[in-house]
Design a protein around this motif. Structure first.
Motif, mmCIF file in Angstrom:
data_model
loop_
_atom_site.group_PDB
_atom_site.id
_atom_site.type_symbol
_atom_site.label_atom_id
_atom_site.label_comp_id
_atom_site.label_asym_id
_atom_site.label_seq_id
_atom_site.Cartn_x
_atom_site.Cartn_y
_atom_site.Cartn_z
ATOM 1 N N ALA A 172 -1.967 6.741 5.606
ATOM 2 C CA ALA A 172 -0.979 5.457 5.389
ATOM 3 C C ALA A 172 -0.351 4.962 6.776
ATOM 4 C CB ALA A 172 -0.021 5.546 4.121
ATOM 5 N N MET A 173 0.211 6.094 7.553
ATOM 6 C CA MET A 173 0.942 5.867 8.550
ATOM 7 C C MET A 173 0.118 5.852 9.894
ATOM 8 S SD MET A 173 3.983 5.147 7.251
ATOM 9 C CE MET A 173 4.530 4.997 9.002
ATOM 10 N N ALA A 199 0.729 -1.311 -0.058
ATOM 11 C CA ALA A 199 -0.026 0.069 0.046
ATOM 12 C C ALA A 199 1.018 1.242 -0.138
ATOM 13 C CB ALA A 199 -0.743 0.136 1.227
ATOM 14 N N LEU A 200 1.875 1.294 0.610
ATOM 15 C CA LEU A 200 2.729 2.554 0.772
ATOM 16 C C LEU A 200 3.489 2.617 -0.593
ATOM 17 C CD1 LEU A 200 4.703 2.138 4.357
ATOM 18 C CD2 LEU A 200 3.281 4.018 3.521
ATOM 19 N N MET A 201 3.745 1.283 -1.325
ATOM 20 C CA MET A 201 4.551 1.539 -2.446
ATOM 21 C C MET A 201 3.504 2.238 -3.475
ATOM 22 S SD MET A 201 7.795 0.194 -2.549
ATOM 23 C CE MET A 201 8.239 -0.344 -4.275
ATOM 24 N N ARG A 202 2.092 1.653 -3.433
ATOM 25 C CA ARG A 202 1.303 2.348 -4.436
ATOM 26 C C ARG A 202 1.150 3.716 -4.151
ATOM 27 N NH1 ARG A 202 -1.321 -2.671 -3.254
ATOM 28 N NH2 ARG A 202 -2.615 -1.556 -1.731
ATOM 29 N N LEU A 203 0.963 3.950 -3.061
ATOM 30 C CA LEU A 203 0.868 5.556 -2.534
ATOM 31 C C LEU A 203 2.087 6.333 -3.054
ATOM 32 C CD1 LEU A 203 -0.582 7.769 -1.059
ATOM 33 C CD2 LEU A 203 0.812 7.158 0.984
ATOM 34 N N LEU A 204 3.280 5.800 -2.742
ATOM 35 C CA LEU A 204 4.349 6.827 -2.988
ATOM 36 C C LEU A 204 4.960 6.438 -4.452
ATOM 37 C CD1 LEU A 204 6.323 6.234 0.340
ATOM 38 C CD2 LEU A 204 4.583 8.043 -0.330
#
Length: 178
Positions: free
Chosen positions: A85-86, A24-29
């Motif tokens: 996300a965090m 999910a972090l990879m998709r966001l960033l």
């Protein structure tokens, strides 16, 4: 190279850091980093006392300068702050470029290693050491003792850049001759 940015701002959402998936972090960033002209190589979240450390690893064809890291850091920080996300806990953001010990696993990694000495592990277990001559989307060409060897990425499990203290072809400007 890295630049740290503290972000203790409360985030929306109820999920804690242990439940946030790396994907999910990879998709966001990924789009945030791409807009800056770089590739997102990895995101690593680790506990650091009462905070979490969010390490964002970026790279580009021309490398990554400290100025580049500062710009990406600001954009990534804003994206994380605007999302949930965090979660609600504080975190420390670190944006960095990959180190010399990063495995070469993608065609872009091999392309960026052009001219470098690498040790490649083949899918059959054999190890080959050579200098990257060229790399495209399908294969890499290694110069192994004057012989060119073309290896498809399906033949490789990984590669690793070798540290060279006296790189072949480098001039020695610090010689003792007058």
């Amino acid at each position: 190279m890295s630049v740290n940015a503290d972000s203790g701002r409360a985030q929306r959402g109820r999920r804690g850091p242990g439940h946030q998936a790396r994907a999910a972090l990879m998709r966001l960033l990924e789009p945030v980093v791409a807009e800056s002209g770089f590739d997102l190589e990895d995101v690593i979240v680790t506990p650091a006392g009462k905070r979490r450390q969010v390490r964002v690893i970026v790279d580009g064809d021309g490398g990554v300068s400290l100025d580049d890291v500062a710009v990406v850091s600001q954009r990534v920080s804003a994206a994380l702050d605007e999302s949930d996300a965090m979660g609600s806990g504080p975190y420390v953001l670190e944006v960095t470029s990959p180190g010399i010990d990063r495995p070469l696993t993608q065609p872009r990694h091999w392309r960026r290693a052009s001219g470098r000495l690498v040790r490649a592990t083949l899918s059959g277990g054999e190890e080959v050491t050579g200098r990257v001559s060229t790399a495209d989307d399908e294969a890499v060409v290694l110069d192994t003792d004057g012989q060119e060897r073309r290896l498809g990425y399906d033949e490789l499990t990984r590669g690793l850049v070798q540290v060279e203290f006296n790189r072949r072809g480098d001039d020695d400007p610090g010689g003792d001759e007058d």
